[in-house]
Design an enzyme around this catalytic site. Structure first.
Site, PDB file in Angstrom:
ATOM      1  N   SER A 252       0.818  -1.257   0.080  1.00  0.00           N
ATOM      2  CA  SER A 252       0.088  -0.174  -0.024  1.00  0.00           C
ATOM      3  C   SER A 252       0.856   1.418  -0.008  1.00  0.00           C
ATOM      4  O   SER A 252       0.323   2.313  -0.243  1.00  0.00           O
ATOM      5  CB  SER A 252      -0.892  -0.167   1.245  1.00  0.00           C
ATOM      6  OG  SER A 252      -0.185   0.158   2.385  1.00  0.00           O
TER       7      SER A 252
ATOM      8  N   LYS B  25       0.919   4.687   6.693  1.00  0.00           N
ATOM      9  CA  LYS B  25       0.188   5.469   5.948  1.00  0.00           C
ATOM     10  C   LYS B  25       0.817   6.633   5.997  1.00  0.00           C
ATOM     11  O   LYS B  25       1.548   7.197   6.646  1.00  0.00           O
ATOM     12  CB  LYS B  25      -1.123   5.441   5.857  1.00  0.00           C
ATOM     13  CG  LYS B  25      -1.943   4.135   6.079  1.00  0.00           C
ATOM     14  CD  LYS B  25      -2.025   3.398   4.576  1.00  0.00           C
ATOM     15  CE  LYS B  25      -2.915   2.118   4.733  1.00  0.00           C
ATOM     16  NZ  LYS B  25      -2.674   1.347   3.515  1.00  0.00           N
TER      17      LYS B  25
END
Length: 272
Positions: free
Chosen positions: A68, A145
Site C-alpha cells: 500500500s 500510511k
C-alpha cells in the site's frame, strides 16, 4: 659500641619491606574471570533488555506487510522493508500532512495483511523475541500510511487534474505510485462513469487524521469503501484515525541494506 636506638640500627632503604613482600590479605583470593560460555548468555539477555527498552520508549523497527506504500516502501511482494519509527517525535507535536506514520488501526478497519499466528508455544516465544528486533511478522492491525489532512481540514478527490484537494488546495504528491485512472471529461468526479479516485468532501474531526497509502489503487486507507461514489450517496468511508493511535513517525528504512535511506515527509500544506 653505639647506643641502642642509634641511627646505625635503622634499616636501610633496600632493607625496608616492600608491598610485594607483604602477605596477601586474608579472605580475598584473586577474582577468577568467568568463562566466555557463561558470559555470553548474560550479554544476550542484557542486549535484548536494552533493545526492548529502546523499542518501547524511543524507536521501534516495523515490518512493512503490504504494497500500500509502494514505491516509497516495499511490501512483502517486493522484499518487505523494515522501517524505523521514531516514537519520541510526537511527544513534542502532532503529526503533520506529508508525514509517514505507523499507527494502530481502529477496530472497524479491515486488515491489509492476513498473518496467521504461531500454532504452538515455541512459535509464540520466537515471534515475541522476533518482534523486539523487527524480524517477526507484523501485527495485522498495525498500518503504515501518509498523513493527508489533520483535524478541522476538509479533504476530497479530485480536482480537474485528478489531484487530492485539502481546504481548496490541490496537493502536489510526487510519491504516488500507480494511481487509479482519471480522465477529465470522461472518467472523473463529475461524469456518470466516475473514477474510483473520487470521494468526499469530508471534514476531519479535531484530534483525528486522514491517512492514505502512496499506492492509491491498492491501499485500505481512510478513503477505503467510499471511493468512486458521489457525495451524498450514503457510503461510509473507512474514515480518519485518532491521533492517539499513532505509534510513531517512519523515518528510516533499516532493512534490507540495499534500501537504506530516509523516508521523505514533504510539507503538503506549505504556503497555505
Amino acid at each position: 659500641m653505639s647506643e641502642s636506638g642509634s641511627e646505625d640500627d635503622e634499616p636501610t632503604l633496600t632493607e625496608r619491606a616492600t608491598p610485594a613482600d607483604e602477605p596477601a590479605k586474608a579472605g580475598k583470593p584473586p577474582k577468577k574471570k568467568r568463562p566466555f560460555w557463561v558470559e555470553l548468555p548474560i550479554l544476550i539477555v542484557i542486549a535484548f533488555g536494552l533493545t526492548f527498552l529502546i523499542q518501547t520508549f524511543i524507536a521501534k523497527v516495523y515490518y512493512v506487510p503490504s504494497g500500500s506504500m509502494e514505491q516509497t516502501l516495499h511490501g512483502t511482494t517486493s522484499g518487505g522493508d523494515r522501517i524505523l519509527a521514531n516514537k519520541v517525535v510526537y511527544d513534542f507535536g502532532d503529526p503533520q500532512p506529508g508525514d509517514v506514520i505507523v499507527f494502530s488501526g481502529p477496530p472497524t478497519w479491515a486488515p491489509e495483511a492476513r498473518i496467521p499466528g504461531p500454532s504452538n508455544w515455541f512459535g509464540q516465544v520466537v515471534q515475541s523475541l522476533g518482534s523486539v528486533v523487527g524480524i517477526a511478522p507484523p501485527n495485522e492491525k498495525d498500518y503504515v500510511k501518509r498523513v493527508i489532512a489533520t483535524g478541522g481540514q476538509t479533504v476530497m478527490c479530485c480536482d480537474s487534474t485528478g489531484n487530492v484537494v485539502v481546504n481548496g488546495h490541490s496537493l502536489d504528491e510526487p510519491y504516488i505510485y500507480e494511481p487509479i485512472e482519471f480522465i477529465p471529461g470522461q472518467l472523473d468526479c463529475t461524469t456518470t462513469q466516475m473514477s474510483r479516485r473520487c470521494f468526499g468532501p469530508i471534514t476531519v474531526p479535531d484530534g483525528q487524521l486522514w491517512v492514505m497509502g502512496d499506492h492509491r489503487s491498492d491501499s485500505a486507507d481512510s478513503s477505503y469503501q467510499c471511493q468512486g461514489l458521489p457525495a451524498g450517496s450514503g457510503a461510509q468511508c473507512q474514515g480518519p484515525i485518532p491521533v492517539d493511535n499513532v505509534i510513531g513517525k517512519a523515518v528510516f528504512i533499516v532493512m534490507p541494506p540495499s534500501r537504506w535511506g530516509t523516508i521523505s515527509s514533504p510539507d503538503l500544506d506549505a504556503g497555505w
